[in-house]
Design a protein around this motif. Sequence first.
Motif, PDB file in Angstrom:
ATOM      1  N   ALA A   1      53.533   3.441 -69.572  1.00 23.55           N
ATOM      2  CA  ALA A   1      54.528   4.390 -70.072  1.00 23.55           C
ATOM      3  C   ALA A   1      53.897   5.755 -70.305  1.00 23.55           C
ATOM      4  O   ALA A   1      54.472   6.794 -69.941  1.00 23.55           O
ATOM      5  CB  ALA A   1      55.144   3.871 -71.375  1.00 23.55           C
ATOM      6  N   LEU A   2      52.687   5.742 -70.874  1.00 28.09           N
ATOM      7  CA  LEU A   2      51.993   7.003 -71.140  1.00 28.09           C
ATOM      8  C   LEU A   2      51.602   7.699 -69.837  1.00 28.09           C
ATOM      9  O   LEU A   2      51.738   8.925 -69.705  1.00 28.09           O
ATOM     10  CB  LEU A   2      50.752   6.736 -71.993  1.00 28.09           C
ATOM     11  N   ALA A   3      51.135   6.934 -68.861  1.00 23.56           N
ATOM     12  CA  ALA A   3      50.734   7.518 -67.574  1.00 23.56           C
ATOM     13  C   ALA A   3      51.918   8.182 -66.876  1.00 23.56           C
ATOM     14  O   ALA A   3      51.820   9.319 -66.388  1.00 23.56           O
ATOM     15  CB  ALA A   3      50.126   6.433 -66.678  1.00 23.56           C
ATOM     16  N   PHE A   4      53.051   7.488 -66.833  1.00 24.26           N
ATOM     17  CA  PHE A   4      54.231   8.065 -66.181  1.00 24.26           C
ATOM     18  C   PHE A   4      54.782   9.238 -66.989  1.00 24.26           C
ATOM     19  O   PHE A   4      55.350  10.175 -66.413  1.00 24.26           O
ATOM     20  CB  PHE A   4      55.305   6.998 -65.978  1.00 24.26           C
ATOM     21  N   ALA A   5      54.615   9.202 -68.306  1.00 21.84           N
ATOM     22  CA  ALA A   5      55.039  10.333 -69.134  1.00 21.84           C
ATOM     23  C   ALA A   5      54.214  11.570 -68.787  1.00 21.84           C
ATOM     24  O   ALA A   5      54.748  12.684 -68.690  1.00 21.84           O
ATOM     25  CB  ALA A   5      54.905  10.001 -70.616  1.00 21.84           C
ATOM     26  N   HIS A   6      52.903  11.388 -68.571  1.00 25.27           N
ATOM     27  CA  HIS A   6      52.035  12.506 -68.173  1.00 25.27           C
ATOM     28  C   HIS A   6      52.472  13.064 -66.818  1.00 25.27           C
ATOM     29  O   HIS A   6      52.564  14.283 -66.635  1.00 25.27           O
ATOM     30  CB  HIS A   6      50.573  12.055 -68.091  1.00 25.27           C
ATOM     31  N   ILE A   7      52.742  12.171 -65.881  1.00 27.19           N
ATOM     32  CA  ILE A   7      53.143  12.596 -64.534  1.00 27.19           C
ATOM     33  C   ILE A   7      54.414  13.430 -64.580  1.00 27.19           C
ATOM     34  O   ILE A   7      54.550  14.438 -63.882  1.00 27.19           O
ATOM     35  CB  ILE A   7      53.343  11.365 -63.625  1.00 27.19           C
TER      36      ILE A   7
END
Length: 294
Positions: A267-273
């Motif tokens: 979730a955090l990775a896709f939020a960064h993207i």
Amino acid sequence: MNIDVFIKRRKELKLSQVKLCEDICTQATLSKFENNGRVPSLTILNKLCARLGLMVDDLYQDSMASTAKIRDLLDRAEKELMMENYQTVIDILAKVKPEKIEFVPLKTQFYYLRGLLNALTNQKPVDIMFDFSQILDDLDDSHQSIFTQLAYLGSGVMYSREKQNDKADFYFSKIFDYIKENQEKTEVKEDKDNHYLRILTLIFFTAEYNASKGKIKISDELVKMGIDLCSEYHVTYYLPRLKLQAAQNAISDNKSTTEIERLMNEALAFAHINDNQVVEVRVAALRTQFEKNK
């Protein structure tokens, strides 16, 4: 809208009003359109134009520049709404005057966006229901387009936030049935470019609602469906929120720490993207609470 284009084509084809509207609408509806400029619902207008070998866009050729600009604004607002950038959506919609929109699909999109925005930002129920009534009682009064489902969605969100659970259940049940019935039909002629994004909107909020009611199995099913749809169409707008919901569901379901950490990290990775700072903050809060409760 240049109704003369419509009338000229009907006469060229030697079609009477009675013949043209057969199995589509009443003659009175067609007469009001041709004689008084009373535009019928999007579904009816699409069918009438198709029978004449026209597209609805053909009736707007004189104002295509304005229509294109409004379409760009509303499409941008729709994507920003998915990212929870509510102030940006407010600013965009403030530039659009619904009474100036002639193109029925765009007017319908406007009322959907403003209604859902107001529901998500806890505005007055009377204002929310006014926007959805424009869709349900006028622009899509035959309830054939996905905008009816989106109006149901906004109504469900509003009643959920008002703690009127019976009414919220009513709307979300209708949406869930629609999602299941149309699971294999993600492309439709009405708006194939945006249709799957709107399906994702239905899926996400229905998953979120079911999770809030403790129906984790149903929520998980919807989350998986949403993630699969994101993968199929190579779109990431909803992935941060779907992965976050999956992490919350995993915690509620007492899944392993490894799986919960993986979902929070995704979730955090896709939020960064996607530069989705709202989800970043929510992941941090969820992680803190999870560590505290372990």
